[in-house]
Enzyme design. Structure first.
Site, PDB file in Angstrom:
ATOM      1  N   LYS A 164      -3.689   7.759   3.251  1.00 52.06           N
ATOM      2  CA  LYS A 164      -4.869   7.497   4.100  1.00 52.06           C
ATOM      3  C   LYS A 164      -4.638   7.998   5.530  1.00 52.06           C
ATOM      4  O   LYS A 164      -5.569   8.482   6.180  1.00 52.06           O
ATOM      5  CB  LYS A 164      -5.210   6.002   4.104  1.00 52.06           C
ATOM      6  N   TYR A 167       0.819  -1.223   0.000  1.00 48.69           N
ATOM      7  CA  TYR A 167       0.000   0.000   0.000  1.00 48.69           C
ATOM      8  C   TYR A 167       0.851   1.270   0.000  1.00 48.69           C
ATOM      9  O   TYR A 167       0.404   2.330  -0.426  1.00 48.69           O
ATOM     10  CB  TYR A 167      -1.000  -0.001   1.181  1.00 48.69           C
TER      11      TYR A 167
HETATM   12  P1  NAP Z   1     -12.601   3.502  -8.022  1.00 50.49           P
HETATM   13  O1  NAP Z   1     -13.888   2.995  -8.478  1.00 50.49           O
HETATM   14  O2  NAP Z   1     -11.448   3.391  -8.957  1.00 50.49           O
HETATM   15  O3  NAP Z   1     -12.783   5.000  -7.524  1.00 50.49           O
HETATM   16  C1  NAP Z   1     -11.700   5.878  -7.340  1.00 50.49           C
HETATM   17  C2  NAP Z   1     -12.093   7.168  -7.969  1.00 50.49           C
HETATM   18  O4  NAP Z   1     -11.101   8.195  -7.746  1.00 50.49           O
HETATM   19  C3  NAP Z   1     -12.238   7.040  -9.487  1.00 50.49           C
HETATM   20  O5  NAP Z   1     -13.487   7.550  -9.869  1.00 50.49           O
HETATM   21  C4  NAP Z   1     -11.105   7.898  -9.982  1.00 50.49           C
HETATM   22  O6  NAP Z   1     -11.325   8.435 -11.276  1.00 50.49           O
HETATM   23  C5  NAP Z   1     -11.085   8.961  -8.918  1.00 50.49           C
HETATM   24  N1  NAP Z   1      -9.922   9.811  -9.050  1.00 50.49           N
HETATM   25  C6  NAP Z   1      -8.612   9.472  -9.090  1.00 50.49           C
HETATM   26  N2  NAP Z   1      -7.854  10.563  -9.303  1.00 50.49           N
HETATM   27  C7  NAP Z   1      -8.711  11.608  -9.398  1.00 50.49           C
HETATM   28  C8  NAP Z   1      -8.531  12.993  -9.627  1.00 50.49           C
HETATM   29  N3  NAP Z   1      -7.321  13.536  -9.800  1.00 50.49           N
HETATM   30  N4  NAP Z   1      -9.630  13.784  -9.665  1.00 50.49           N
HETATM   31  C9  NAP Z   1     -10.877  13.280  -9.495  1.00 50.49           C
HETATM   32  N5  NAP Z   1     -11.094  11.960  -9.275  1.00 50.49           N
HETATM   33  C10 NAP Z   1     -10.026  11.151  -9.240  1.00 50.49           C
HETATM   34  O7  NAP Z   1     -12.102   2.738  -6.694  1.00 50.49           O
HETATM   35  P2  NAP Z   1     -12.765   2.607  -5.245  1.00 50.49           P
HETATM   36  O8  NAP Z   1     -12.137   1.405  -4.648  1.00 50.49           O
HETATM   37  O9  NAP Z   1     -14.236   2.717  -5.335  1.00 50.49           O
HETATM   38  O10 NAP Z   1     -12.155   3.864  -4.470  1.00 50.49           O
HETATM   39  C11 NAP Z   1     -12.954   4.835  -3.814  1.00 50.49           C
HETATM   40  C12 NAP Z   1     -12.357   5.192  -2.478  1.00 50.49           C
HETATM   41  O11 NAP Z   1     -12.481   4.086  -1.591  1.00 50.49           O
HETATM   42  C13 NAP Z   1     -10.878   5.538  -2.522  1.00 50.49           C
HETATM   43  O12 NAP Z   1     -10.606   6.585  -1.625  1.00 50.49           O
HETATM   44  C14 NAP Z   1     -10.236   4.251  -2.025  1.00 50.49           C
HETATM   45  O13 NAP Z   1      -8.931   4.433  -1.484  1.00 50.49           O
HETATM   46  C15 NAP Z   1     -11.235   3.884  -0.956  1.00 50.49           C
HETATM   47  N6  NAP Z   1     -11.167   2.515  -0.450  1.00 50.49           N
HETATM   48  C16 NAP Z   1     -11.177   1.464  -1.313  1.00 50.49           C
HETATM   49  C17 NAP Z   1     -11.099   0.171  -0.808  1.00 50.49           C
HETATM   50  C18 NAP Z   1     -11.082  -0.998  -1.745  1.00 50.49           C
HETATM   51  O14 NAP Z   1     -10.645  -2.083  -1.327  1.00 50.49           O
HETATM   52  N7  NAP Z   1     -11.550  -0.875  -2.984  1.00 50.49           N
HETATM   53  C19 NAP Z   1     -11.041  -0.042   0.575  1.00 50.49           C
HETATM   54  C20 NAP Z   1     -11.043   1.060   1.427  1.00 50.49           C
HETATM   55  C21 NAP Z   1     -11.108   2.336   0.909  1.00 50.49           C
HETATM   56  P3  NAP Z   1     -10.515   7.743 -12.508  1.00 50.49           P
HETATM   57  O15 NAP Z   1     -10.921   6.320 -12.558  1.00 50.49           O
HETATM   58  O16 NAP Z   1     -10.930   8.523 -13.680  1.00 50.49           O
HETATM   59  O17 NAP Z   1      -9.053   7.925 -12.202  1.00 50.49           O
END
Ligand code: NAP
Length: 266
Positions: free
Chosen positions: A162, A155
């Site tokens: 985070k 990570y």
């Molecule tokens: P996701 O569907 O890929 O969502 C992440 C989003 O962030 C995407 O829409 C991405 O857009 C956007 N993003 C990245 N850079 C950006 C920028 N410069 N400006 C605006 N938007 C931007 O993945 P997700 O897992 O749902 O992630 C959402 C949140 O949950 C994140 O904070 C992640 O760390 C957190 N989280 C995820 C998990 C897990 O296991 N999946 C667990 C705990 C927390 P693009 O695709 O266009 O780059």
């Protein structure tokens, strides 16, 4: 009557139907909120637009959170259309591939700073623009992961981002309390999404989380959506500055019986 009737919710970070942000948008809309979606890049519009239309979104706005001008345009559009904002969801993270693997000591300064800027500092940028629109108070939430508090292999930059996000949550909560705005972070268990796919060894992490969590279950986007609904609603009216877990209890486990683990992984 829905828990969020009459509320306007702005959700950043919907890339596709597997996004956690989409699970949250659906849950908020189910309880009566009007949803505004923001997505990162023009090329995503094709994917995001049908999702938004399926929950009656009138506004779907492109913005890169590193651009102050693009963020100004999003909040101006919300103000023009609705005159207020009640709920802000930050579901955004980014780190380049080299910063999500390898030896931590080799982490590049540029990679780390970019991850912190887009994944954590952006919460301040969004909150500052949200405050004047949250005239009757509001709820701001972001998504974090337990790699901030325990070492999770690979990570690297995201873990540090985070940790920053969680500290920012506390400081924003302390500051925005005077405007009756609550700020919390949801710490979600591992979920298969586009971003998560960029982390080396993520499939093994999912399996490990499933077999070692007290409930022997993984978390879904809808599970996170229901917690977000609680945080968006008046039911959580005296909760602010917190990191709240939805991970089937995985974060409480300090030790796993190695033989039992081996049997479960077989
Ligand atoms: P996701 O569907 O890929 O969502 C992440 C989003 O962030 C995407 O829409 C991405 O857009 C956007 N993003 C990245 N850079 C950006 C920028 N410069 N400006 C605006 N938007 C931007 O993945 P997700 O897992 O749902 O992630 C959402 C949140 O949950 C994140 O904070 C992640 O760390 C957190 N989280 C995820 C998990 C897990 O296991 N999946 C667990 C705990 C927390 P693009 O695709 O266009 O780059």
């Amino acid at each position: 009557m829905g828990l969020l009737d009459g509320k306007i919710a702005l959700v950043f970070g919907v890339a596709n139907k597997n996004s956690i942000g989409w699970g949250i948008a659906k849950a908020l809309q189910r309880e009566g909120a009007t949803i505004v979606l923001s997505y990162a890049m023009d090329r995503l519009e094709k994917r995001v637009r049908p999702l938004g239309e399926s929950i009656g979104c009138e506004l779907m706005l492109q913005a890169d959170v590193s651009s102050g001008d693009e963020l100004d345009a999003v909040f101006a559009a919300v103000e023009e259309q609705y005159g207020k904002l009640d709920v802000l969801v930050h579901s955004i993270a980014f780190a380049d591939r080299e910063s999500l693997g390898g030896r931590f000591v080799e982490l590049s300064r540029a990679g780390l700073l970019a991850a912190i800027d887009i994944s954590a500092v952006s919460l301040i940028e969004l909150s500052r623009r949200a405050e004047p629109l949250m005239k009757d108070g509001g709820s701001i939430m972001s998504l974090t992961y337990n790699a901030s508090r325990q070492v999770i292999p690979n990570y690297n930059a995201m873990a540090i981002a985070k940790a920053a996000l969680e500290a920012i949550t506390m400081y924003l909560a302390a500051d925005l309390g005077q405007s009756k705005i609550r700020v919390n972070a949801i710490s979600a268990g591992a979920i298969k999404t586009l971003s998560a796919g960029g982390i080396a060894g993520f499939r093994d992490l999912l399996k490990y989380a499933e077999v070692t969590s007290p409930m022997n279950e993984l978390v879904s986007q809808d599970d996170v959506g229901d917690l977000a609904l609680f945080l968006a609603s008046d039911l959580s009216r005296r909760i602010t500055g917190e990191v709240i877990y939805v991970d089937a209890g995985h974060n409480i486990m300090g030790y796993t019986d190695v033989e039992a683990l081996a049997r479960q992984l077989d």
